[in-house]
Scaffold this active site. Structure first.
Site, PDB file in Angstrom:
ATOM      1  N   TYR A   1       0.838  -1.208   0.000  1.00 27.59           N
ATOM      2  CA  TYR A   1       0.000   0.000   0.000  1.00 27.59           C
ATOM      3  C   TYR A   1       0.873   1.259   0.000  1.00 27.59           C
ATOM      4  O   TYR A   1       0.652   2.190  -0.781  1.00 27.59           O
ATOM      5  CB  TYR A   1      -0.909  -0.017   1.226  1.00 27.59           C
ATOM      6  CG  TYR A   1      -1.895   1.117   1.280  1.00 27.59           C
ATOM      7  CD1 TYR A   1      -3.082   1.071   0.545  1.00 27.59           C
ATOM      8  CD2 TYR A   1      -1.667   2.241   2.080  1.00 27.59           C
ATOM      9  CE1 TYR A   1      -3.995   2.106   0.598  1.00 27.59           C
ATOM     10  CE2 TYR A   1      -2.574   3.280   2.138  1.00 27.59           C
ATOM     11  CZ  TYR A   1      -3.739   3.206   1.400  1.00 27.59           C
ATOM     12  OH  TYR A   1      -4.649   4.242   1.452  1.00 27.59           O
TER      13      TYR A   1
ATOM     14  N   LYS B   1       1.143   4.184  -2.901  1.00 30.66           N
ATOM     15  CA  LYS B   1       0.794   5.580  -2.632  1.00 30.66           C
ATOM     16  C   LYS B   1       1.994   6.509  -2.804  1.00 30.66           C
ATOM     17  O   LYS B   1       1.847   7.659  -3.242  1.00 30.66           O
ATOM     18  CB  LYS B   1       0.197   5.705  -1.236  1.00 30.66           C
ATOM     19  CG  LYS B   1      -1.141   4.986  -1.068  1.00 30.66           C
ATOM     20  CD  LYS B   1      -2.186   5.504  -2.060  1.00 30.66           C
ATOM     21  CE  LYS B   1      -3.559   4.896  -1.806  1.00 30.66           C
ATOM     22  NZ  LYS B   1      -4.596   5.438  -2.712  1.00 30.66           N
TER      23      LYS B   1
END
Length: 255
Positions: free
Chosen positions: A161, A165
């Protein structure tokens, strides 16, 4: 060149916005605020009830399209529908994303690849496709990518994740540089934990209370607070802001 000014009420009247992941959470909050401020909104989402959600928000100013941002044909078809109904696209908000969490030594290839495919590659492909529409229109545009505090600081079990990002932030800067010549502003937003329905469940109890103690302002955020920044970035007030990452985290990343 003289300063043209902007609407100090931050209205985006008659603008057309595409919002991925707009059927719930942060995306829905942005869709509702955009419509309140005069825009028309196309919600792209994988949820089966996306059309019903759009009707709940506004029968006249919202449309819901089931769209998979990891599939080129699905995206192309959805963009065509928006242009066919509303005639143009002025704003793109990339909200669609996934959080598949595991520790770095054990995370599966599936978790890693699915996270990158949806969060990073899918967002890029939407940027690319919508930017080409904006370039053809010759009227500039605003692109807003949802990143995360995980792009800036390390969070346990967030390796895929966080990588996706951080990629969003890096991508945003390059797109801002390349597309400035077309008057397309590209910016990112990096929130802390936001209390959507899923956020409230995931951070309930002792886990949430411990996490809030790490935040100088002592609380998590609300979807409406992210929507406010998304409105700001979509408005003419930010015509000179591009390539930036606005952090909404109660001071968590300043420590």
């Amino acid at each position: 060149m003289s300063f043209q000014g902007f609407d100090k009420n931050f209205n985006i009247t008659d603008k057309v916005a595409v919002i991925t992941g707009g059927a719930s959470g942060i995306g829905r909050a942005i869709a509702e605020l955009y419509i309140e401020k005069g825009a028309k909104v196309a919600i792209f989402d994988l949820k089966d009830d996306v059309n019903e959600v759009a009707k709940e928000i506004s029968i006249e100013k919202a449309m819901g399209i089931k769209c998979d941002i990891t599939d080129n044909e699905s995206m192309d078809s959805a963009i065509y529908e928006v242009k066919d109904k509303f005639g143009k696209i002025d704003i793109l908000v990339n909200c669609a994303g996934i959080a598949l969490l595991d520790d770095a030594e054990n995370i599966s290839d599936h978790y890693w690849q699915k996270t990158l495919d949806l969060n990073l590659t899918g967002s890029f492909k939407m940027c690319q496709k919508v930017a080409n529409v904006m370039i053809e229109q010759r009227n500039g545009g605003k692109i807003i990518n949802l990143a995360s505090q995980a792009a800036i600081i390390a969070l346990d079990n967030h390796v895929a994740y966080g990588a996706s990002k951080a990629g969003i932030v890096g991508m945003t800067k390059v797109l801002a540089l390349e597309w400035a010549q077309f008057q397309i502003n590209v910016n990112a937003i990096s929130p802390t934990v936001i209390l959507t329905d899923l956020g409230q469940k995931a951070w309930a109890g002792e886990k949430g209370e411990k996490a809030k103690k790490e935040i100088p302002l002592g609380r998590f955020g609300y979807p409406e607070e992210v929507a406010a920044i998304a409105l700001f970035l979509a408005s003419d007030a930010t015509n000179l802001i591009t390539g930036e990452n606005i952090v909404i985290d109660g001071g968590n990343t300043i420590k």
